[in-house]
Scaffold this active site. Structure first.
Site, mmCIF file in Angstrom:
data_model
loop_
_atom_site.group_PDB
_atom_site.id
_atom_site.type_symbol
_atom_site.label_atom_id
_atom_site.label_comp_id
_atom_site.label_asym_id
_atom_site.label_seq_id
_atom_site.Cartn_x
_atom_site.Cartn_y
_atom_site.Cartn_z
ATOM 1 N N SER A 262 -32.721 27.654 36.752
ATOM 2 C CA SER A 262 -31.747 27.969 35.934
ATOM 3 C C SER A 262 -30.695 28.897 36.455
ATOM 4 O O SER A 262 -30.827 29.304 37.463
ATOM 5 C CB SER A 262 -32.574 28.779 34.669
ATOM 6 O OG SER A 262 -32.765 29.983 35.172
ATOM 7 N N LYS A 263 -29.770 29.111 35.637
ATOM 8 C CA LYS A 263 -28.664 30.028 36.072
ATOM 9 C C LYS A 263 -29.212 31.281 36.539
ATOM 10 O O LYS A 263 -28.851 31.973 37.221
ATOM 11 C CB LYS A 263 -27.598 30.186 35.082
ATOM 12 C CG LYS A 263 -26.478 31.092 35.484
ATOM 13 C CD LYS A 263 -25.210 31.000 34.395
ATOM 14 C CE LYS A 263 -24.430 32.012 34.248
ATOM 15 N NZ LYS A 263 -24.362 32.904 35.332
ATOM 16 N N ARG A 264 -30.061 31.763 35.516
ATOM 17 C CA ARG A 264 -30.687 33.135 36.023
ATOM 18 C C ARG A 264 -31.403 33.149 37.446
ATOM 19 O O ARG A 264 -31.438 34.381 38.079
ATOM 20 C CB ARG A 264 -31.952 33.465 34.848
ATOM 21 C CG ARG A 264 -31.146 34.276 33.956
ATOM 22 C CD ARG A 264 -32.514 34.696 32.808
ATOM 23 N NE ARG A 264 -33.268 33.918 32.543
ATOM 24 C CZ ARG A 264 -33.164 32.760 31.681
ATOM 25 N NH1 ARG A 264 -32.128 32.928 30.639
ATOM 26 N NH2 ARG A 264 -33.951 31.762 31.311
#
Ligand code: GLU
Length: 505
Positions: A262-264
């Site tokens: 994910s972007k996180r």
């Protein structure tokens, strides 16, 4: 695989920046198309108007321009199956929705959002399907005249796909083999909404793949659950014979391997998850991109190609042409691929080594000029050639090369303590005299004469060379000393040596 012309498509929804997983999907489609002399189509799936993000389409186009992956047909290019933006194909979808309704394979449903909500509150795990549809307000449950009246009055409706329960639906996936699910678990999917006159993803996707003569659907694993429904839609239209083959690519996993990337993860571990930097038009948030972070497109492509596929050998470095030649959908893995971004850095390092020194030098020039340093391009290129083995990014080059162009003004304290001996000032002045007497200042000649001098004097080579390095570079790093002094030239070398003796005393 079938005989027909290979036609594949990349069909993003412009709901934000293109995720790096989407780039991998596009790349695999591209490789497959090129390998088979087929067509690579670019379609924009923008029928979900609520999720539309301005600038996303332009961003996607620019990303592929940067990566050098060219489409043959589609948005911004044209072709005989256009328009390629789904929001411009409303009439087409409307026609095909009608075909399903007329054939009794789809029906109008008038349930309002609040009615549906009430139902969901009342019935646990409510699903609109064969077991519940007759209790809802639709053209199957209502009398025909009531349906006609509702339609005439302009009541809002959706069109739902009438799924027959109790049937095993097979998806024959090139990567996953025979995937079977029972139609009873599917709901009567909404295909069209009168409110915005637009189809949903499923209908538009199927109709377009058919009309655009798509031969293979290669897409991310997250679309696998939709595939059985898509099979049933092909069948409802009577398009089984020209149905594309499917290949659902493995998920991209977090670097640690547990769960979807994910972007996180990128924020947490400091790597981009988007090809280009993205400025969110709503929040103003800026997300980093591979381009701006200094990655070469070739390195990103090579890295992504190996996330879920390998050539079956140990070979890791592959040009785009080699990838086109070697790629094989059947060798794609089912298991998710860990997103090892350190490996991407490694690829970048490798591709920098393959870059032309003069090209790299040109890319470094702005940084040099910003510090007011000028030098002939061929000299800069020579230095770059010597130093590029030490960097993973072009932007690291200048820091690595600077000492060739800028004489040291301070000297690394730790190195001085360790390497600058009591006898060093005297020895370095002597060395300066020796070097001054050399006419042919080539690497080998310098080396020969200096080594001879060390031997004649009975000096310790290590002590001499370490002090020499500190004087010329200002610290303990760098390539072979005579490689450096050859580039610096006699005058500059002497200047640095004598200056160091003064400064270090
Ligand atoms: N619009 C879908 C997406 O955003 C396309 C899925 C497919 O390739 O069928 O990825």
């Amino acid at each position: 695989m079938s005989e027909r012309k290979v036609r594949v498509r990349f069909a993003p929804s412009p709901t934000g920046p293109l995720h790096i997983g989407g780039v991998r999907t596009a790349l695999y489609n591209y490789l497959f198309a090129r390998q088979h002399g087929g067509d690579f189509i670019f379609r924009i799936e923008d029928t979900d108007s609520h999720r539309f993000v301005p600038g996303a389409e332009e961003y996607i186009i620019e990303s592929f321009k940067w990566l050098g992956l060219e489409f043959d047909e589609g948005v911004g290019i044209g072709g005989d199956c256009g328009p390629y933006r789904q929001s411009e194909r409303r009439d087409i979808y409307k026609r095909y929705v009608q075909v399903l309704i007329d054939a009794g394979k789809a029906y109008y449903a008038f349930d309002t959002p609040s009615e549906l909500e009430a139902k969901r509150a009342e019935v646990k795990n409510f699903q609109y399907d064969a077991s519940t549809r007759m209790a809802m307000r639709n053209s199957l449950s209502l009398p025909a005249d009531e349906v006609a009246r509702l339609l005439d009055s302009g009541a809002a409706y959706v069109v739902r796909f009438k799924i027959e329960p109790g049937e095993d639906v097979h998806v024959n996936d090139i990567i996953r083999g025979d995937v079977v699910i029972n139609s009873s678990i599917l709901d009567d999917k909404v295909l069209y909404k009168s409110a915005d006159g637009l189809p949903t993803y499923h209908l538009a996707n199927i109709v377009d793949d058919h009309l655009m003569r798509v031969s293979h659907v290669i897409r991310g694993e997250e679309w696998l659950p939709s595939a059985p429904l898509h099979m049933l839609l092909y069948r409802a239209f009577g398009w089984e014979d020209t149905m594309p083959e499917f290949a659902h690519l493995p998920l991209l996993l977090k670097p640690e391997g547990n769960g979807k990337l994910s972007k996180r993860d990128g924020d947490r571990l400091g790597f981009p998850v988007f090809p280009l930097e993205w400025h969110d038009p709503k929040t103003g948030e800026v997300s980093s991109g591979y381009r701006e972070a200094g990655y070469l497109p070739e390195a990103v492509i090579n890295f992504l190609a190996l996330l879920g596929w390998n050539p079956g050998t140990e070979q890791e470095l592959m040009s785009l042409d080699e990838l086109i030649h070697l790629f094989d959908l059947r060798r794609c893995s089912k298991a998710g691929a860990k997103f090892d971004f350190e490996k991407c850095k490694w690829f970048n390092h490798q591709y920098i080594q393959r870059c032309d020194d003069t090209d790299l030098a040109r890319q470094m020039l702005p940084q040099m000029q910003a510090e007011g340093v000028t030098a002939p391009l061929d000299k800069v290129a020579k230095v770059v050639g010597m130093m590029k083995g030490r960097v993973s990014f072009v932007k690291e080059l200048w820091d690595t090369c600077r000492f060739f162009f800028v004489a040291p003004t301070d000297y690394d304290e730790k190195t001085r303590k360790k390497r600058w001996k009591e006898e060093s000032p005297r020895q370095m002045l002597e060395l300066a005299d020796v070097l001054e007497g050399i006419d042919d200042f080539s690497l080998h000649n310098q080396e020969r004469i200096v080594m001879q001098w060390i031997e004649d004097k009975g000096y310790n080579t290590g002590i001499i060379m370490n002090a020499f390095r500190l004087a010329i570079v200002g610290e303990g790093k760098g390539p072979q000393m005579f490689d450096i002094t050859e580039v610096l030239g006699k005058e500059e070398t002497l200047r640095r040596l004598r200056r160091a003796v003064e400064a270090l005393n």
